[in-house]
Design a protein around this motif. Structure first.
Motif, mmCIF file in Angstrom:
data_model
loop_
_atom_site.group_PDB
_atom_site.id
_atom_site.type_symbol
_atom_site.label_atom_id
_atom_site.label_comp_id
_atom_site.label_asym_id
_atom_site.label_seq_id
_atom_site.Cartn_x
_atom_site.Cartn_y
_atom_site.Cartn_z
ATOM 1 N N LYS A 1 12.272 43.339 9.260
ATOM 2 C CA LYS A 1 12.204 44.709 8.746
ATOM 3 C C LYS A 1 12.719 44.773 7.303
ATOM 4 O O LYS A 1 12.158 45.496 6.466
ATOM 5 C CB LYS A 1 13.038 45.633 9.625
ATOM 6 C CG LYS A 1 12.570 45.733 11.076
ATOM 7 C CD LYS A 1 11.464 46.749 11.229
ATOM 8 C CE LYS A 1 11.129 46.983 12.684
ATOM 9 N NZ LYS A 1 10.114 48.028 12.874
ATOM 10 N N VAL A 2 13.772 44.012 7.027
ATOM 11 C CA VAL A 2 14.317 43.977 5.665
ATOM 12 C C VAL A 2 13.288 43.383 4.711
ATOM 13 O O VAL A 2 13.047 43.904 3.614
ATOM 14 C CB VAL A 2 15.628 43.166 5.633
ATOM 15 C CG1 VAL A 2 16.125 43.009 4.202
ATOM 16 C CG2 VAL A 2 16.697 43.837 6.483
ATOM 17 N N THR A 3 12.661 42.288 5.126
ATOM 18 C CA THR A 3 11.642 41.648 4.293
ATOM 19 C C THR A 3 10.462 42.578 4.026
ATOM 20 O O THR A 3 9.896 42.588 2.926
ATOM 21 C CB THR A 3 11.142 40.358 4.974
ATOM 22 O OG1 THR A 3 12.252 39.500 5.231
ATOM 23 C CG2 THR A 3 10.132 39.638 4.100
ATOM 24 N N ALA B 1 17.525 47.835 5.641
ATOM 25 C CA ALA B 1 18.518 47.265 4.729
ATOM 26 C C ALA B 1 19.750 46.892 5.530
ATOM 27 O O ALA B 1 20.130 47.595 6.467
ATOM 28 C CB ALA B 1 18.886 48.255 3.627
ATOM 29 N N CYS B 2 20.357 45.756 5.180
ATOM 30 C CA CYS B 2 21.593 45.324 5.838
ATOM 31 C C CYS B 2 22.766 45.985 5.127
ATOM 32 O O CYS B 2 23.078 45.665 3.970
ATOM 33 C CB CYS B 2 21.715 43.807 5.794
ATOM 34 S SG CYS B 2 23.119 43.171 6.735
ATOM 35 N N LEU B 3 23.430 46.922 5.794
ATOM 36 C CA LEU B 3 24.498 47.703 5.182
ATOM 37 C C LEU B 3 25.862 47.038 5.263
ATOM 38 O O LEU B 3 26.720 47.249 4.395
ATOM 39 C CB LEU B 3 24.592 49.081 5.848
ATOM 40 C CG LEU B 3 23.376 50.004 5.754
ATOM 41 C CD1 LEU B 3 23.694 51.341 6.410
ATOM 42 C CD2 LEU B 3 22.955 50.203 4.314
ATOM 43 N N LEU B 4 26.087 46.230 6.311
ATOM 44 C CA LEU B 4 27.438 45.730 6.539
ATOM 45 C C LEU B 4 27.397 44.428 7.330
ATOM 46 O O LEU B 4 26.586 44.286 8.257
ATOM 47 C CB LEU B 4 28.252 46.773 7.319
ATOM 48 C CG LEU B 4 29.691 46.410 7.696
ATOM 49 C CD1 LEU B 4 30.549 46.245 6.442
ATOM 50 C CD2 LEU B 4 30.285 47.452 8.624
ATOM 51 N N LYS C 1 31.950 36.806 3.763
ATOM 52 C CA LYS C 1 31.350 37.372 2.556
ATOM 53 C C LYS C 1 30.748 38.736 2.865
ATOM 54 O O LYS C 1 30.555 39.094 4.031
ATOM 55 C CB LYS C 1 30.237 36.449 2.014
ATOM 56 C CG LYS C 1 30.680 35.070 1.580
ATOM 57 C CD LYS C 1 29.481 34.279 1.078
ATOM 58 C CE LYS C 1 29.864 32.865 0.671
ATOM 59 N NZ LYS C 1 28.668 32.088 0.209
ATOM 60 N N ASP C 2 30.453 39.485 1.794
ATOM 61 C CA ASP C 2 29.756 40.754 1.960
ATOM 62 C C ASP C 2 28.301 40.501 2.363
ATOM 63 O O ASP C 2 27.761 39.408 2.158
ATOM 64 C CB ASP C 2 29.790 41.555 0.657
ATOM 65 C CG ASP C 2 31.195 42.037 0.316
ATOM 66 O OD1 ASP C 2 32.016 42.156 1.254
ATOM 67 O OD2 ASP C 2 31.468 42.282 -0.874
ATOM 68 N N ALA C 3 27.664 41.535 2.914
ATOM 69 C CA ALA C 3 26.295 41.393 3.403
ATOM 70 C C ALA C 3 25.332 40.971 2.303
ATOM 71 O O ALA C 3 24.409 40.174 2.546
ATOM 72 C CB ALA C 3 25.832 42.706 4.033
ATOM 73 N N ASP C 4 25.534 41.464 1.083
ATOM 74 C CA ASP C 4 24.624 41.147 -0.016
ATOM 75 C C ASP C 4 24.702 39.682 -0.427
ATOM 76 O O ASP C 4 23.757 39.164 -1.033
ATOM 77 C CB ASP C 4 24.926 42.024 -1.228
ATOM 78 C CG ASP C 4 24.677 43.497 -0.949
ATOM 79 O OD1 ASP C 4 23.929 43.787 0.020
ATOM 80 O OD2 ASP C 4 25.230 44.352 -1.672
ATOM 81 N N CYS C 5 25.809 39.019 -0.101
ATOM 82 C CA CYS C 5 26.015 37.636 -0.542
ATOM 83 C C CYS C 5 25.674 36.615 0.538
ATOM 84 O O CYS C 5 25.821 35.402 0.322
ATOM 85 C CB CYS C 5 27.462 37.436 -0.986
ATOM 86 S SG CYS C 5 27.994 38.552 -2.303
ATOM 87 N N LEU C 6 25.240 37.069 1.703
ATOM 88 C CA LEU C 6 24.955 36.179 2.823
ATOM 89 C C LEU C 6 23.468 35.846 2.906
ATOM 90 O O LEU C 6 22.622 36.710 2.683
ATOM 91 C CB LEU C 6 25.392 36.817 4.145
ATOM 92 C CG LEU C 6 26.901 37.010 4.355
ATOM 93 C CD1 LEU C 6 27.139 37.848 5.608
ATOM 94 C CD2 LEU C 6 27.603 35.664 4.484
ATOM 95 N N THR C 7 23.192 34.597 3.240
ATOM 96 C CA THR C 7 21.817 34.210 3.510
ATOM 97 C C THR C 7 21.527 34.424 4.998
ATOM 98 O O THR C 7 22.454 34.631 5.799
ATOM 99 C CB THR C 7 21.584 32.733 3.153
ATOM 100 O OG1 THR C 7 22.394 31.911 4.017
ATOM 101 C CG2 THR C 7 21.949 32.463 1.701
#
Length: 432
Positions: free
Chosen positions: A21-23, A28-31, A37-43
């Motif tokens: 769904k994000v792709t 969006a992954c909020l948390l 690490k924060d969600a934005d920094c995770l693969t």
């Protein structure tokens, strides 16, 4: 707020569902709670491995994945920060506050909602008991969060279930105009858990309204022998389009085994509503003068009852299926009584609705959802279509004239009747 909790055996599957769904740009992954690490920094690999490592601490827990959806009223406009706070408060109250979990906001529905992904194995290897968690911890958490964040309260359990299980209104699938798999999945979510059907034919009567069909294949096919099931898109004429999708490819796993369990449950669940449908049919038939089949279908449509026509390859009506959208019950006419079967209804309706033998041999008639199409007939002056003149030299005549002309004579013999002549072998002269 409405909370729905599901457990499963595959962390990969629920994580892939949300990441796809994000792709696609609809989530969006909020948390990423209790991650380094924060969600934005995770693969994707890091998100998955964190959950898998913790689940591996207790291999005896087979259903180790947890998938929770938090659904809010469409009138509520909640910011991403508010959604994060609500997710944290909810997980803390149901006993998952120390677990690693991911929070996704989805934008593909008519109301704001979150998806939470976690596991039920603690850091010390113990299992989190989830018996009656929805009725006890989750209900308490829901009421407290509604009061703390001033959310719209869920009215009753029936409305909560309806809103949670049907996040968007199902629309008819249009092949080539929308993502096929996602469109079919939305239809299945709106139909399978809510309608009371007892056979694949009854289910397809409902799915057909949305341009979808459940298909087992022919009885001599490999898929049928191995109890396989696919879902297909139908066009306006009821013909199958595109590539079939396996039932196991959908997140909800609407397989044949699942449907057969529903058939058994629905058999008793729909019985209390049988009398209502029979009364509606009886009242519609009491009109004076007697209604035609077209008029009967229109009258039932006003009562929220759709009539699906089942026809053979020659366009002859052989069955009726009634779909009561108010009670969500589906009945074949024969299950209500002989007078409500196709034959019984045609006998009670005006003769104009009876099949005409002149229609035999014409293409099958496929009714559109919510409407009845009267069969076509040739002009009364002839017993069939008029003869058509063929292009060619003058005097060639009509197609009928040409077909009645005597065939050309001659010594023509079909190839199959010709006798094979044996070749004579030449005698070779020997050298003296």
């Amino acid at each position: 707020m409405v909370a729905v909790i599901k457990t499963g055996t595959s962390v990969h599957r629920i994580l892939a569902y949300n990441e796809q769904k994000v792709t696609a740009g609809v989530a969006a992954c909020l948390l990423a709670a209790n991650y380094p690490k924060d969600a934005d920094c995770l693969t994707l690999l890091q998100k998955r491995n964190r959950l898998l490592r913790q689940a591996a601490l207790n291999e005896n827990v087979t259903r180790n994945s947890v998938h929770i959806s938090l659904n809010f009223d469409p009138s509520e406009q909640l910011s991403p920060q508010q959604l994060r706070e609500i997710a944290v408060a909810y997980m803390q109250r149901i006993g998952f506050g120390e677990q690693p979990y991911l929070v996704y906001q989805h934008h593909d529905a008519g109301h704001p909602h979150l998806h939470l992904v976690t596991v039920k194995v603690r850091a010390d290897g113990s299992r989190i008991d989830m018996h009656n968690i929805g009725r006890n911890q989750s209900e308490t958490a829901r009421r407290e969060i509604e009061a703390a964040f001033q959310l719209v309260r869920a009215a009753d359990s029936h409305q909560r279930a309806a809103r949670a299980l049907t996040p968007v209104a199902a629309q008819k699938v249009r092949y080539g105009r929308s993502e096929t798999k996602r469109a079919i999945a939305l239809v299945l979510e709106a139909v399978l858990p809510h309608y009371y059907y007892t056979s694949l034919a009854e289910l397809n009567a409902v799915l057909g309204l949305y341009g979808v069909q459940a298909d087992r294949g022919s009885e001599d096919s490999r898929m049928y022998r191995h109890r396989g099931l696919t879902y297909r898109v139908l066009d306006e004429a009821g013909r199958q389009l595109g590539v079939p999708l396996k039932a196991s490819a959908f997140y909800s796993k609407p397989t044949l085994a699942y449907l057969e369990a529903r058939f058994h449950q629905n058999e008793s669940a729909r019985l209390p509503h049988r009398a209502r449908l029979k009364n509606k049919l009886a009242l519609a038939l009491r009109q004076t003068p007697a209604p035609s089949l077209t008029g009967l279908i229109a009258a039932l449509q006003k009562e929220g009852i759709h009539t699906a026509l089942r026809q053979n390859g020659e366009g002859r009506l052989y069955g009726l299926t009634y779909i009561d959208h108010q009670t969500k019950c589906v009945f074949n006419g024969s299950a209500l009584g002989k007078q409500y079967s196709a034959k019984g209804m045609l006998e009670q309706c005006r003769p104009a609705a009876l099949p005409d033998p002149r229609w035999a041999g014409q293409p099958a008639l496929h009714p559109q959802p919510g409407a009845y199409q009267a069969p076509r007939a040739w002009p009364l002056a002839t017993d069939g279509p008029p003869a058509t003149a063929l292009p060619g030299p003058a005097g060639a005549g009509t197609l009928l004239d040409i077909l009645l002309q005597p065939g050309q004579g001659g010594d023509y013999v079909p190839h199959q009747l010709k006798r094979n002549r044996k070749k004579k072998r030449r005698k070779r002269l020997s050298n003296p």
